[in-house]
Design a protein around this motif. Structure first.
Motif, PDB file in Angstrom:
ATOM      1  N   ILE A  18      -5.073  -1.274   3.180  1.00 29.33           N
ATOM      2  CA  ILE A  18      -5.717  -0.527   2.099  1.00 29.33           C
ATOM      3  C   ILE A  18      -4.985  -0.876   0.801  1.00 29.33           C
ATOM      4  CG2 ILE A  18      -6.258   1.732   1.149  1.00 29.33           C
ATOM      5  CD1 ILE A  18      -7.742   1.374   3.716  1.00 29.33           C
ATOM      6  N   GLY A  19      -5.716  -1.487  -0.135  1.00 37.22           N
ATOM      7  CA  GLY A  19      -5.045  -1.901  -1.366  1.00 37.22           C
ATOM      8  C   GLY A  19      -4.452  -3.289  -1.201  1.00 37.22           C
ATOM      9  N   LEU A  22      -0.161  -6.102  -5.364  1.00 37.70           N
ATOM     10  CA  LEU A  22       1.126  -6.791  -5.228  1.00 37.70           C
ATOM     11  C   LEU A  22       1.700  -6.617  -3.826  1.00 37.70           C
ATOM     12  CD1 LEU A  22       3.394  -8.297  -6.885  1.00 37.70           C
ATOM     13  CD2 LEU A  22       4.493  -6.044  -7.061  1.00 37.70           C
ATOM     14  N   ILE A  23       1.756  -5.387  -3.354  1.00 40.25           N
ATOM     15  CA  ILE A  23       2.373  -5.112  -2.052  1.00 40.25           C
ATOM     16  C   ILE A  23       1.408  -5.416  -0.912  1.00 40.25           C
ATOM     17  CG2 ILE A  23       3.359  -3.269  -0.599  1.00 40.25           C
ATOM     18  CD1 ILE A  23       5.170  -4.362  -2.897  1.00 40.25           C
ATOM     19  N   SER A  41      -9.003  -3.917   2.374  1.00 41.54           N
ATOM     20  CA  SER A  41      -9.965  -2.977   1.782  1.00 41.54           C
ATOM     21  C   SER A  41      -9.519  -2.640   0.365  1.00 41.54           C
ATOM     22  CB  SER A  41     -10.054  -1.697   2.616  1.00 41.54           C
ATOM     23  OG  SER A  41     -10.991  -0.805   2.036  1.00 41.54           O
ATOM     24  N   ASP A  42     -10.231  -3.165  -0.614  1.00 38.58           N
ATOM     25  CA  ASP A  42      -9.849  -2.973  -2.013  1.00 38.58           C
ATOM     26  C   ASP A  42     -11.104  -3.145  -2.869  1.00 38.58           C
ATOM     27  OD1 ASP A  42      -6.920  -3.869  -3.861  1.00 38.58           O
ATOM     28  OD2 ASP A  42      -8.865  -3.302  -4.686  1.00 38.58           O
ATOM     29  N   THR A  83     -13.747   2.160   2.605  1.00 38.73           N
ATOM     30  CA  THR A  83     -12.619   2.590   3.454  1.00 38.73           C
ATOM     31  C   THR A  83     -13.065   2.969   4.862  1.00 38.73           C
ATOM     32  OG1 THR A  83     -11.562   3.481   1.463  1.00 38.73           O
ATOM     33  CG2 THR A  83     -10.686   4.203   3.590  1.00 38.73           C
ATOM     34  N   GLY A  97      -2.183   1.691  -1.738  1.00 37.90           N
ATOM     35  CA  GLY A  97      -3.020   2.048  -2.888  1.00 37.90           C
ATOM     36  C   GLY A  97      -2.174   2.553  -4.044  1.00 37.90           C
ATOM     37  N   GLU A  99       0.074   4.624  -6.510  1.00 39.16           N
ATOM     38  CA  GLU A  99       1.141   5.629  -6.244  1.00 39.16           C
ATOM     39  C   GLU A  99       0.735   6.926  -6.912  1.00 39.16           C
ATOM     40  OE1 GLU A  99       3.218   5.443  -4.079  1.00 39.16           O
ATOM     41  OE2 GLU A  99       5.086   6.492  -4.524  1.00 39.16           O
ATOM     42  N   PHE A 103      -4.741  10.565  -4.911  1.00 39.05           N
ATOM     43  CA  PHE A 103      -5.454   9.417  -4.310  1.00 39.05           C
ATOM     44  C   PHE A 103      -5.133   9.327  -2.822  1.00 39.05           C
ATOM     45  CE2 PHE A 103      -7.162   5.299  -3.597  1.00 39.05           C
ATOM     46  CZ  PHE A 103      -6.242   4.655  -2.769  1.00 39.05           C
ATOM     47  N   SER A 124       2.927   2.551   2.444  1.00 38.93           N
ATOM     48  CA  SER A 124       3.962   1.786   1.727  1.00 38.93           C
ATOM     49  C   SER A 124       4.554   2.577   0.572  1.00 38.93           C
ATOM     50  CB  SER A 124       3.366   0.487   1.163  1.00 38.93           C
ATOM     51  OG  SER A 124       2.951  -0.382   2.189  1.00 38.93           O
ATOM     52  N   SER A 125       4.118   3.796   0.369  1.00 37.70           N
ATOM     53  CA  SER A 125       4.493   4.546  -0.826  1.00 37.70           C
ATOM     54  C   SER A 125       5.976   4.460  -1.165  1.00 37.70           C
ATOM     55  CB  SER A 125       4.133   6.032  -0.654  1.00 37.70           C
ATOM     56  OG  SER A 125       4.618   6.769  -1.753  1.00 37.70           O
ATOM     57  N   ASN A 150       9.699  -5.037  -2.366  1.00 32.95           N
ATOM     58  CA  ASN A 150       8.880  -6.117  -2.894  1.00 32.95           C
ATOM     59  C   ASN A 150       9.632  -7.455  -2.914  1.00 32.95           C
ATOM     60  OD1 ASN A 150       6.770  -7.451  -4.284  1.00 32.95           O
ATOM     61  ND2 ASN A 150       7.857  -7.153  -6.219  1.00 32.95           N
TER      62      ASN A 150
HETATM   63  N1  LIG Z   1       5.400  -2.612  -6.738  1.00 33.46           N
HETATM   64  C1  LIG Z   1       6.477  -2.464  -5.973  1.00 33.46           C
HETATM   65  O1  LIG Z   1       7.578  -3.012  -6.239  1.00 33.46           O
HETATM   66  C2  LIG Z   1       6.386  -1.617  -4.742  1.00 33.46           C
HETATM   67  C3  LIG Z   1       5.328  -0.737  -4.560  1.00 33.46           C
HETATM   68  N2  LIG Z   1       5.271   0.017  -3.412  1.00 33.46           N
HETATM   69  C4  LIG Z   1       4.174   0.948  -3.203  1.00 33.46           C
HETATM   70  O2  LIG Z   1       3.019   0.217  -2.755  1.00 33.46           O
HETATM   71  C5  LIG Z   1       1.822   0.847  -3.210  1.00 33.46           C
HETATM   72  C6  LIG Z   1       1.014  -0.177  -3.986  1.00 33.46           C
HETATM   73  O3  LIG Z   1       1.773  -0.621  -5.074  1.00 33.46           O
HETATM   74  P1  LIG Z   1       1.441  -2.022  -5.784  1.00 33.46           P
HETATM   75  O4  LIG Z   1       0.973  -3.004  -4.779  1.00 33.46           O
HETATM   76  O5  LIG Z   1       2.611  -2.348  -6.625  1.00 33.46           O
HETATM   77  O6  LIG Z   1       0.217  -1.587  -6.727  1.00 33.46           O
HETATM   78  P2  LIG Z   1      -0.977  -2.498  -7.260  1.00 33.46           P
HETATM   79  O7  LIG Z   1      -1.535  -1.783  -8.445  1.00 33.46           O
HETATM   80  O8  LIG Z   1      -0.561  -3.912  -7.370  1.00 33.46           O
HETATM   81  O9  LIG Z   1      -2.032  -2.431  -6.048  1.00 33.46           O
HETATM   82  C7  LIG Z   1      -2.779  -1.265  -5.787  1.00 33.46           C
HETATM   83  C8  LIG Z   1      -4.129  -1.716  -5.291  1.00 33.46           C
HETATM   84  O10 LIG Z   1      -4.885  -0.595  -4.857  1.00 33.46           O
HETATM   85  C9  LIG Z   1      -6.228  -0.889  -5.119  1.00 33.46           C
HETATM   86  N3  LIG Z   1      -7.037   0.303  -5.002  1.00 33.46           N
HETATM   87  C10 LIG Z   1      -7.338   1.207  -5.960  1.00 33.46           C
HETATM   88  N4  LIG Z   1      -8.162   2.154  -5.441  1.00 33.46           N
HETATM   89  C11 LIG Z   1      -8.366   1.818  -4.129  1.00 33.46           C
HETATM   90  C12 LIG Z   1      -9.116   2.363  -3.064  1.00 33.46           C
HETATM   91  N5  LIG Z   1      -9.841   3.467  -3.235  1.00 33.46           N
HETATM   92  N6  LIG Z   1      -9.104   1.743  -1.863  1.00 33.46           N
HETATM   93  C13 LIG Z   1      -8.386   0.613  -1.688  1.00 33.46           C
HETATM   94  N7  LIG Z   1      -7.653   0.034  -2.644  1.00 33.46           N
HETATM   95  C14 LIG Z   1      -7.658   0.638  -3.857  1.00 33.46           C
HETATM   96  C15 LIG Z   1      -6.215  -1.524  -6.511  1.00 33.46           C
HETATM   97  O11 LIG Z   1      -7.405  -2.254  -6.749  1.00 33.46           O
HETATM   98  C16 LIG Z   1      -4.979  -2.414  -6.393  1.00 33.46           C
HETATM   99  O12 LIG Z   1      -5.311  -3.722  -5.976  1.00 33.46           O
HETATM  100  C17 LIG Z   1       2.269   2.049  -4.041  1.00 33.46           C
HETATM  101  O13 LIG Z   1       2.229   3.206  -3.233  1.00 33.46           O
HETATM  102  C18 LIG Z   1       3.712   1.689  -4.418  1.00 33.46           C
HETATM  103  O14 LIG Z   1       4.508   2.843  -4.609  1.00 33.46           O
HETATM  104  C19 LIG Z   1       6.215  -0.087  -2.406  1.00 33.46           C
HETATM  105  C20 LIG Z   1       7.262  -0.953  -2.566  1.00 33.46           C
HETATM  106  C21 LIG Z   1       7.430  -1.773  -3.728  1.00 33.46           C
END
Ligand SMILES: NC(=O)C1=CN([C@@H]2O[C@H](COP(=O)(O)OP(=O)(O)OC[C@H]3O[C@@H](n4cnc5c(N)ncnc54)[C@H](O)[C@@H]3O)[C@@H](O)[C@H]2O)C=CC1
Ligand SMILES: O=C(O)[C@@H](O)C(=O)[C@H](O)[C@@H](O)CO
Length: 318
Positions: A18-19, A22-23, A41-42, A83, A97, A99, A103, A124-125, A150
């Motif tokens: 889901i999402g 980046l992660i 799923s994104d 989803t 998804g 943070e 959501f 992954s939160s 990351n």
């Molecule tokens: N960025 C980092 O360094 C780290 C982030 N995390 C956690 O991983 C999670 C994701 O973070 P990132 O990948 O950095 O964020 P991101 O913004 O790169 O990715 C989030 C994704 O979720 C998608 N999304 C939005 N609504 C959605 C939905 N209804 N269904 C499915 N996907 C949907 C967005 O289109 C986006 O591609 C967060 O919970 C964050 O806390 C964990 C470790 C490291």
């Protein structure tokens, strides 16, 4: 006696990512490399182009780390934005998804209603607890934290948290161990878990030192990589200070150097540190000044190359 994680055969197991940001994209690359059937799923319109732009490089990284990857791994990839449809028949869900507690609360309610009873729910939160995320679930103990660093396909640590779900803990430990990760079970919920609390504490002081003009961001980074980065890559803080006590070990370290550290703590906590406008502008301008000459892709490629070299060196030492 602590139960050692088991090596599972994950080939053909279905996981919904889901999402795919980046992660999620990094996770999905690792799951594909291990022969899993991966559904991303994104709702992002360009999700397929985005992930395709990441996948080949991530797979090349994993091969440099010694992963054996079947050539047909891309055949196991599909995209389902909805989803409820995406989690049908899934053995695992790795959620990546936004943070945002609201959501994640709505998302887990939807996933719980549409996935199999045996499906392992993993978030992954970075710091939103199970208690916060699972408020709309019928059984929030099904939800576990599987918090990566990351990029997840490279950095070994995955912090595991559960609520009254020993079977889920065992399954999560086996799952991440089978992916070649280093899962560590935390015994209590706390916002930010452990690694991020450590990171936040250190980064608070990084920001304070730059905001006070003691060093600039590049000097701060150089101090970190020329000292603590090396030290803590081979031995964590406690064993390092055990050695810092010389022949007297950790007890002498505390006796000899503890009081001085307490004075530093007092000084650090006396300084308010916030991302106010002045601080944010200062940090942004210095990061741009010192790192803006390279693209984020170039910086990430350099980071990954160095991290892979380090991890391969450590692997040879085991
Ligand atoms: N960025 C980092 O360094 C780290 C982030 N995390 C956690 O991983 C999670 C994701 O973070 P990132 O990948 O950095 O964020 P991101 O913004 O790169 O990715 C989030 C994704 O979720 C998608 N999304 C939005 N609504 C959605 C939905 N209804 N269904 C499915 N996907 C949907 C967005 O289109 C986006 O591609 C967060 O919970 C964050 O806390 C964990 C470790 C490291
Ligand atoms: O730093 C990492 O990779 C992770 O620990 C994170 O969760 C994010 O960087 C961020 O949440 C830092 O607070």
């Amino acid at each position: 006696m602590k139960k050692q994680p088991q090596k599972l055969n994950l080939k053909g197991k279905k996981i919904t990512v889901i999402g795919g940001g980046l992660i999620g994209a990094s996770w999905a690359s690792l799951f594909l490399a291990q022969g899993m059937k991966v559904v991303i799923s994104d709702p992002k319109p360009d999700i397929q182009d985005y992930f395709n732009g990441k996948l080949d490089g991530n797979i090349a990284d994993l091969k440099k780390l010694g992963y054996t990857i079947d050539s047909d791994y891309k055949n196991n990839l599909s995209y389902i934005a909805d989803t409820a449809s995406a989690v049908q028949g899934s053995d695992y869900v790795q959620e990546n998804g936004p943070e945002n507690p609201a959501f994640k609360q709505d998302l887990w309610q939807l996933i719980e209603a549409n996935s199999p009873e045996h499906c392992l729910f993993l978030s992954s939160s970075s710091g939103i607890t199970i208690s916060q995320q699972g408020t709309k679930m019928k059984n929030s103990s099904r939800l576990l934290i599987g918090h990566p660093f990351n990029p997840p396909h490279l950095i070994p640590l995955v912090e595991i948290l559960a609520k009254d779900n020993d079977a889920g803990v065992a399954a999560a430990m086996d799952f991440y161990h089978s992916l070649g990760k280093v899962p560590v079970l935390l015994h209590k919920e706390t916002p930010g878990f452990v690694a991020n609390r450590l990171q936040a504490a250190i980064f608070r002081e990084c920001v304070s030192l730059v905001a006070d003009g003691v060093v600039n961001v590049k000097e701060l980074d150089d101090i970190m990589t020329a000292s603590l980065g090396i030290r803590w890559a081979v031995g964590g803080p406690f064993v390092s200070f055990h050695l810092g006590g010389g022949d007297g070990g950790f007890p002498f370290f505390l006796h000899h150097l503890g009081p001085g550290m307490e004075l530093i703590w007092k000084d650090e906590m006396s300084k308010p540190v916030t991302y106010d406008e002045k601080t944010t502008q200062l940090l942004d301008s210095q990061v741009k000044e010192h790192y803006g000459n390279k693209s984020l892709v170039q910086l990430a490629e350099e980071r990954d190359e160095h991290q892979i070299a380090l991890m391969n060196t450590f692997s040879k030492m085991k």
